[in-house]
Scaffold this motif. Structure first.
Motif, PDB file in Angstrom:
ATOM      1  N   ALA A 130       0.832  -1.209   0.000  1.00 28.64           N
ATOM      2  CA  ALA A 130       0.000   0.000   0.000  1.00 28.64           C
ATOM      3  C   ALA A 130       0.865   1.256   0.000  1.00 28.64           C
ATOM      4  O   ALA A 130       0.590   2.207  -0.737  1.00 28.64           O
ATOM      5  N   HIS A 156       3.800   1.683  -1.180  1.00 30.11           N
ATOM      6  CA  HIS A 156       4.468   1.844  -2.471  1.00 30.11           C
ATOM      7  C   HIS A 156       3.492   1.834  -3.649  1.00 30.11           C
ATOM      8  O   HIS A 156       3.906   2.056  -4.789  1.00 30.11           O
ATOM      9  N   GLY A 157       2.227   1.513  -3.387  1.00 28.22           N
ATOM     10  CA  GLY A 157       1.236   1.421  -4.445  1.00 28.22           C
ATOM     11  C   GLY A 157       1.567   0.347  -5.459  1.00 28.22           C
ATOM     12  O   GLY A 157       1.282   0.476  -6.648  1.00 28.22           O
ATOM     13  N   GLU A 158       2.148  -0.741  -4.970  1.00 30.71           N
ATOM     14  CA  GLU A 158       2.672  -1.777  -5.868  1.00 30.71           C
ATOM     15  C   GLU A 158       2.271  -3.168  -5.387  1.00 30.71           C
ATOM     16  O   GLU A 158       2.461  -3.514  -4.223  1.00 30.71           O
ATOM     17  N   ASN A 178      -4.626   2.288   0.334  1.00 30.18           N
ATOM     18  CA  ASN A 178      -3.987   3.520  -0.113  1.00 30.18           C
ATOM     19  C   ASN A 178      -4.881   4.105  -1.196  1.00 30.18           C
ATOM     20  O   ASN A 178      -4.820   3.684  -2.353  1.00 30.18           O
ATOM     21  N   HIS A 204      -4.777   6.701  -2.752  1.00 35.03           N
ATOM     22  CA  HIS A 204      -4.072   7.440  -3.800  1.00 35.03           C
ATOM     23  C   HIS A 204      -3.331   6.534  -4.767  1.00 35.03           C
ATOM     24  O   HIS A 204      -2.681   7.016  -5.687  1.00 35.03           O
ATOM     25  N   SER A 205      -3.421   5.235  -4.557  1.00 38.19           N
ATOM     26  CA  SER A 205      -2.745   4.290  -5.442  1.00 38.19           C
ATOM     27  C   SER A 205      -3.706   3.835  -6.534  1.00 38.19           C
ATOM     28  O   SER A 205      -4.919   4.019  -6.445  1.00 38.19           O
ATOM     29  N   HIS A 206      -3.154   3.197  -7.542  1.00 42.62           N
ATOM     30  CA  HIS A 206      -3.965   2.643  -8.624  1.00 42.62           C
ATOM     31  C   HIS A 206      -4.941   1.597  -8.102  1.00 42.62           C
ATOM     32  O   HIS A 206      -6.098   1.537  -8.521  1.00 42.62           O
ATOM     33  N   TRP A 207      -4.494   0.741  -7.170  1.00 45.29           N
ATOM     34  CA  TRP A 207      -5.289  -0.373  -6.696  1.00 45.29           C
ATOM     35  C   TRP A 207      -6.227  -0.013  -5.556  1.00 45.29           C
ATOM     36  O   TRP A 207      -7.301  -0.571  -5.441  1.00 45.29           O
TER      37      TRP A 207
END
Length: 147
Positions: A55, A57-59, A125, A127-130
């Protein structure tokens, strides 16, 4: 009853990726009793750390918090067999389970009879893509020589 409890706990983990492909996937046509699993404090902490790192790192990645083998040692998980399912972007249990069950490798991890302990975690998160990240850690019984 045991099967329902096992499937419910597995459902909490949601979607993910197997640590490495298994030599043979579980044949869904073969009916068998799924072994009971139990929540494990060390695996839960390990799962939370992995979900939090993904979360942050948004990865969606098995290595974002370090190599799997290193994370097992850091979490003090002693087991001959261990694995990991990761997932991201699933906001409902039914959608996540459909995705996970639809993947031979992920479904095989959930059905491995030598995985008797699990840890499950979620991190978010916005603000992340996921948006949502899941980690489920699996392990067999503790190795007494290492405990």
């Amino acid at each position: 009853m045991k099967r329902s409890v096992c499937l419910f706990i597995a459902a909490l983990a949601l979607a993910g990726c197997a640590r490495e492909p298994l030599e043979s996937a579980v044949d869904p046509r073969v009916a068998r009793e799924v072994a009971a699993v139990r929540l494990d404090a060390e695996l839960t902490a390990m799962a939370q750390h992995q979900a939090d790192e993904m979360a942050a790192h948004g990865e969606l990645s098995h290595n974002v918090a370090g190599p799997f083998a290193t994370r097992l040692v850091q979490a003090q998980v002693a087991a001959e067999e261990a694995g990991e399912n990761l997932g991201a972007g699933y906001y409902s249990l039914s959608d996540a389970m459909a995705g996970w069950k639809g993947s031979a490798e992920h479904n095989a991890n959930m059905l491995r009879p030598d995985f008797t302990r699990i840890g499950v975690a979620i991190a978010k998160n916005a603000h992340s893509h996921w948006g949502v990240f899941w980690a489920m850690e699996f392990a067999g019984e503790p190795m007494t020589a290492l405990r």
